[in-house]
Design a protein around this motif. Structure first.
Motif, PDB file in Angstrom:
ATOM      1  N   LEU A 248       0.846  -1.187   0.045  1.00 38.57           N
ATOM      2  CA  LEU A 248      -0.099   0.031  -0.145  1.00 38.57           C
ATOM      3  C   LEU A 248       0.813   1.169  -0.033  1.00 38.57           C
ATOM      4  O   LEU A 248       1.711   1.229   0.797  1.00 38.57           O
ATOM      5  N   ASN A 249       0.342   2.170  -1.006  1.00 35.52           N
ATOM      6  CA  ASN A 249       1.058   3.313  -0.756  1.00 35.52           C
ATOM      7  C   ASN A 249       0.501   4.469   0.188  1.00 35.52           C
ATOM      8  O   ASN A 249      -0.750   4.917  -0.157  1.00 35.52           O
ATOM      9  N   LEU A 250       1.016   4.430   1.443  1.00 36.41           N
ATOM     10  CA  LEU A 250       0.070   5.251   2.302  1.00 36.41           C
ATOM     11  C   LEU A 250       0.791   6.863   2.649  1.00 36.41           C
ATOM     12  O   LEU A 250       0.356   7.364   3.385  1.00 36.41           O
ATOM     13  N   CYS A 251       1.771   7.190   1.758  1.00 35.92           N
ATOM     14  CA  CYS A 251       2.059   8.430   2.049  1.00 35.92           C
ATOM     15  C   CYS A 251       1.014   9.619   1.938  1.00 35.92           C
ATOM     16  O   CYS A 251       0.039   9.806   1.026  1.00 35.92           O
ATOM     17  N   ASN A 252       1.288  10.324   3.024  1.00 35.82           N
ATOM     18  CA  ASN A 252       0.450  11.540   3.515  1.00 35.82           C
ATOM     19  C   ASN A 252      -0.920  10.929   3.787  1.00 35.82           C
ATOM     20  O   ASN A 252      -2.178  11.652   3.456  1.00 35.82           O
ATOM     21  N   LYS A 253      -1.235   9.856   3.674  1.00 32.62           N
ATOM     22  CA  LYS A 253      -2.588   9.198   3.847  1.00 32.62           C
ATOM     23  C   LYS A 253      -2.671   8.821   5.695  1.00 32.62           C
ATOM     24  O   LYS A 253      -1.829   8.412   6.223  1.00 32.62           O
ATOM     25  N   LYS A 254      -4.060   9.222   6.068  1.00 29.77           N
ATOM     26  CA  LYS A 254      -4.099   9.011   7.411  1.00 29.77           C
ATOM     27  C   LYS A 254      -4.142   7.700   8.002  1.00 29.77           C
ATOM     28  O   LYS A 254      -5.035   7.099   7.679  1.00 29.77           O
ATOM     29  N   ALA A 255      -3.741   7.464   8.978  1.00 33.06           N
ATOM     30  CA  ALA A 255      -3.474   6.412   9.642  1.00 33.06           C
ATOM     31  C   ALA A 255      -3.845   6.378  11.177  1.00 33.06           C
ATOM     32  O   ALA A 255      -3.103   7.204  11.871  1.00 33.06           O
ATOM     33  N   LEU A 256      -4.965   5.963  11.769  1.00 35.73           N
ATOM     34  CA  LEU A 256      -5.202   6.078  13.399  1.00 35.73           C
ATOM     35  C   LEU A 256      -4.836   4.844  13.814  1.00 35.73           C
ATOM     36  O   LEU A 256      -4.988   3.733  13.415  1.00 35.73           O
ATOM     37  N   VAL A 257      -4.122   5.148  14.875  1.00 36.62           N
ATOM     38  CA  VAL A 257      -3.602   4.029  15.888  1.00 36.62           C
ATOM     39  C   VAL A 257      -4.292   4.210  17.419  1.00 36.62           C
ATOM     40  O   VAL A 257      -3.833   5.412  17.794  1.00 36.62           O
ATOM     41  N   VAL A 258      -5.123   3.425  17.801  1.00 34.13           N
ATOM     42  CA  VAL A 258      -5.625   3.345  19.078  1.00 34.13           C
ATOM     43  C   VAL A 258      -4.788   2.680  19.916  1.00 34.13           C
ATOM     44  O   VAL A 258      -4.716   1.440  20.001  1.00 34.13           O
ATOM     45  N   GLY A 259      -4.362   3.234  21.192  1.00 33.72           N
ATOM     46  CA  GLY A 259      -3.564   2.557  22.250  1.00 33.72           C
ATOM     47  C   GLY A 259      -2.182   3.087  22.036  1.00 33.72           C
ATOM     48  O   GLY A 259      -1.615   3.348  20.942  1.00 33.72           O
TER      49      GLY A 259
END
Ligand SMILES: C[C@@]1(CC(=O)O)C2=NC(=C\c3[nH]c(c(CCC(=O)O)c3CC(=O)O)Cc3[nH]c(c(CC(=O)O)c3CCC(=O)O)/C=C3\N/C(=C\2)[C@@H](CCC(=O)O)[C@]3(C)CC(=O)O)/[C@H]1CCC(=O)O
Ligand SMILES: NC(=O)c1ccc[n+]([C@@H]2O[C@H](COP(=O)([O-])OP(=O)(O)OC[C@H]3O[C@@H](n4cnc5c(N)ncnc54)[C@H](O)[C@@H]3O)[C@@H](O)[C@H]2O)c1
Length: 243
Positions: free
Chosen positions: A40-51
């Motif tokens: 996956l190209n995640l450049c500048n895409k938002k990823a939420l991490v909970v914890g």
């Protein structure tokens, strides 16, 4: 309710107990499905991490390598998280999870120690079409995170479809002694030679043969023994000789 009309993942998250036969059946079927491996190209895409424990830190590290724009929401940040992520650029919110944090997210990692909350995050993701990974709960994962070897743009990932992540980690360590930083450096010169090959006037058949010749073990040995400059000269000769 007609269960046939429900996606299997919904069955897995209905308000049945974890041990209800339907929830167990859905989990077995879901984890038995083959996965679709993609980079996956995640450049500048938002990823939420909970914890913000050790597991969240490991996942944040991998997201950061891919250039994702990371938002971490946690009640408390563990010392391990702070240590592992000290050089990582991420936005931190100290407090309780709320579904609004999923706004505009491409994917989410639920890495809390509260399994009810993790399931809620998974359901919120489904409602918003956000891909979700609940760490350590294979049937609440739209994707699994593999064990990875990275040398520059060379990426090797090992997946076991959740069958035994520890085995994926062991294989990674074994492969690390075979796939070295030299292989990553070799990819760099290969890319440069490939640009010349694909913009040349060679036929498709000639290009294919040449690219396989340049990528062969003997070529890699030459690169290792003589270095990048000598290899690039040799590659130019091979390109000319192919005409
Ligand atoms: C590859 C890696 C990537 C990463 O996380 O970065 C990864 N787990 C790693 C290590 C690891 N995880 C666990 C242990 C302790 C030993 C053990 O229990 O086996 C160890 C070993 C260690 O710590 O050395 C605990 C664990 N993990 C999962 C379960 C649930 C279950 O098995 O049902 C349990 C039991 C929880 C419990 O105690 O109940 C599930 C998942 N773990 C995955 C990924 C996904 C499947 C990937 C795949 O199979 O392809 C999946 C499905 C979801 C996800 O988290 O994405 C990383 C190795 C990185 C590396 O070394 O390079
Ligand atoms: N650490 C491991 O090696 C390991 C191994 C096997 C399984 N697991 C499982 O993986 C999960 C994560 O493990 P860990 O050790 O990284 O976790 P942890 O216990 O260190 O951290 C949990 C995090 O969740 C946060 N949290 C809890 N409730 C929250 C809420 N309502 N809103 C926002 N944040 C909240 C806490 O503040 C904390 O940051 C757990 O389910 C754990 O059982 C971990």
């Amino acid at each position: 309710m007609n269960l046939k009309l429900l996606p299997l993942t919904s069955v897995a998250t209905l308000n049945f107990s974890e041990n209800h036969w339907l929830a167990r059946l859905a989990a077995v079927i879901l984890t038995a499905m083959p996965t679709y491996p993609i980079y996956l190209n995640l450049c500048n895409k938002k990823a939420l991490v909970v914890g913000a424990g050790q597991v969240a830190a490991r996942k944040a590290q991998a997201l950061s390598r891919a250039g994702a724009s990371i938002l971490v929401v946690a009640r408390e940040y563990s010392a391990e998280f702070n240590d592992i992520c000290k050089h990582i650029q991420l936005e931190r919110i100290e407090g309780d999870y709320s579904p609004e944090y999923l706004d505009d997210a491409t994917l989410a990692i639920a890495a809390t120690d509260d399994s009810e909350l993790n399931t809620r995050i998974y359901n919120d993701c489904r409602a918003r079409n956000v891909l979700c990974n609940v760490v350590d709960v294979p049937h609440l994962c739209d994707f699994y995170v593999p064990a990875v070897i990275n040398h520059g743009d060379l990426t090797i990932s090992i997946g076991t479809s959740g069958k035994c992540p520890a085995y994926a980690g062991r294989l990674r360590r074994k492969l690390e002694s075979i796939i070295t930083p030299d292989h990553g450096a070799f990819l760099e010169v290969l890319e440069s030679a490939r640009q010349k090959v694909i913009t040349s006037d060679l036929t498709a058949q000639q290009r294919k043969k040449l690219l396989h010749h340049l990528a062969a073990d003997t070529s890699f040995t030459l690169f290792r023994q003589q270095g990048a400059d000598a290899w690039l000269k040799w590659a130019d000769q091979q390109i000319s000789a192919s005409r």
